[in-house]
Design a protein around this motif. Structure first.
Motif, PDB file in Angstrom:
ATOM      1  N   ALA A  81       0.877  -1.162   0.000  1.00 39.52           N
ATOM      2  CA  ALA A  81       0.000   0.000   0.000  1.00 39.52           C
ATOM      3  C   ALA A  81       0.919   1.218   0.000  1.00 39.52           C
ATOM      4  N   ASP A  82       0.948   1.917  -1.109  1.00 39.35           N
ATOM      5  CA  ASP A  82       1.875   3.024  -1.334  1.00 39.35           C
ATOM      6  C   ASP A  82       1.160   4.351  -1.156  1.00 39.35           C
ATOM      7  N   HIS A  83       1.779   5.288  -0.423  1.00 39.56           N
ATOM      8  CA  HIS A  83       1.214   6.637  -0.315  1.00 39.56           C
ATOM      9  C   HIS A  83       1.379   7.325  -1.664  1.00 39.56           C
ATOM     10  N   TYR A  84       0.268   7.881  -2.185  1.00 44.55           N
ATOM     11  CA  TYR A  84       0.296   8.499  -3.508  1.00 44.55           C
ATOM     12  C   TYR A  84      -0.872   9.466  -3.639  1.00 44.55           C
ATOM     13  N   PRO A  85      -0.729  10.621  -4.225  1.00 45.25           N
ATOM     14  CA  PRO A  85       0.456  11.135  -4.916  1.00 45.25           C
ATOM     15  C   PRO A  85       1.473  11.795  -3.990  1.00 45.25           C
ATOM     16  N   ARG A  86       1.094  12.027  -2.723  1.00 43.85           N
ATOM     17  CA  ARG A  86       2.052  12.621  -1.779  1.00 43.85           C
ATOM     18  C   ARG A  86       2.573  11.547  -0.834  1.00 43.85           C
ATOM     19  N   GLY A 104      -3.698   6.516  -0.773  1.00 45.73           N
ATOM     20  CA  GLY A 104      -2.884   5.365  -1.134  1.00 45.73           C
ATOM     21  C   GLY A 104      -3.296   4.692  -2.421  1.00 45.73           C
ATOM     22  N   ARG A 105      -2.428   3.785  -2.852  1.00 51.64           N
ATOM     23  CA  ARG A 105      -2.685   2.962  -4.035  1.00 51.64           C
ATOM     24  C   ARG A 105      -1.982   1.623  -3.821  1.00 51.64           C
ATOM     25  N   HIS A 112       6.514  -0.985  -6.586  1.00 50.40           N
ATOM     26  CA  HIS A 112       6.728  -0.238  -5.345  1.00 50.40           C
ATOM     27  C   HIS A 112       8.210   0.077  -5.159  1.00 50.40           C
ATOM     28  N   SER A 113       9.075  -0.886  -5.410  1.00 46.57           N
ATOM     29  CA  SER A 113      10.520  -0.655  -5.281  1.00 46.57           C
ATOM     30  C   SER A 113      10.983   0.430  -6.240  1.00 46.57           C
ATOM     31  N   ARG A 114      10.524   0.367  -7.475  1.00 42.69           N
ATOM     32  CA  ARG A 114      10.922   1.357  -8.479  1.00 42.69           C
ATOM     33  C   ARG A 114      10.423   2.750  -8.103  1.00 42.69           C
ATOM     34  N   GLU A 115       9.183   2.852  -7.666  1.00 38.12           N
ATOM     35  CA  GLU A 115       8.620   4.148  -7.285  1.00 38.12           C
ATOM     36  C   GLU A 115       9.335   4.734  -6.073  1.00 38.12           C
ATOM     37  N   THR A 116       9.603   3.903  -5.073  1.00 35.38           N
ATOM     38  CA  THR A 116      10.293   4.376  -3.871  1.00 35.38           C
ATOM     39  C   THR A 116      11.696   4.855  -4.218  1.00 35.38           C
TER      40      THR A 116
END
Length: 129
Positions: A81-86, A104-105, A112-116
């Motif tokens: 669960a990734d915080h997005y867009p902030r 979240g998204r 997730h690894s690439r975005e982080t």
């Protein structure tokens, strides 16, 4: 397989050689300084309210990165669960609830690894340099 050439640790002032990035001692010090996931705000409330709700809403990865060759999400099962867009840090700084699932998204592991690594302050890209 050929062995990778050794380089100097990326921690300023550290003279140790490593196969890339930080040496083992510098990595251990950085991890200890980082604190546990609960100390960083990812405790029970986060897991029950944010993570569970986001993954239930987005059971498949909704990434918008086009590195997989098209504009559609990759569609792999979500496991983060990734915080997005902030980011969580930005939400806290703005006085908003970082555990509100609308922030979240759901992403698969590789997305997730690439975005982080690419977008988060203190992400892996920042730690390597």
């Amino acid at each position: 397989m050929p062995r990778r050439a050794l380089t100097i640790c990326t921690t300023p002032g550290c003279p140790e050689y490593t196969e890339g990035g930080r040496c083992q001692d510098c990595r251990a010090r950085a991890e200890a300084q980082r604190g546990s996931s609960t100390q960083r705000g990812y405790g029970t409330r986060h897991r029950r309210r944010f993570r569970a709700t986001v993954l239930a809403r987005d059971p498949h990865c909704v990434c918008t990165d086009t590195s997989h060759g098209h504009d559609d999400p990759c569609g792999q099962p979500s496991c983060h669960a990734d915080h997005y867009p902030r980011s969580r840090r930005e939400l806290v700084a703005a006085g908003e609830d970082p555990d509100d699932p609308r922030h979240g998204r759901g992403l698969c592991g590789p997305c997730h690894s690439r975005e982080t690594a690419a977008h988060q302050p203190g992400g892996w890209a920042a730690e390597q340099g």
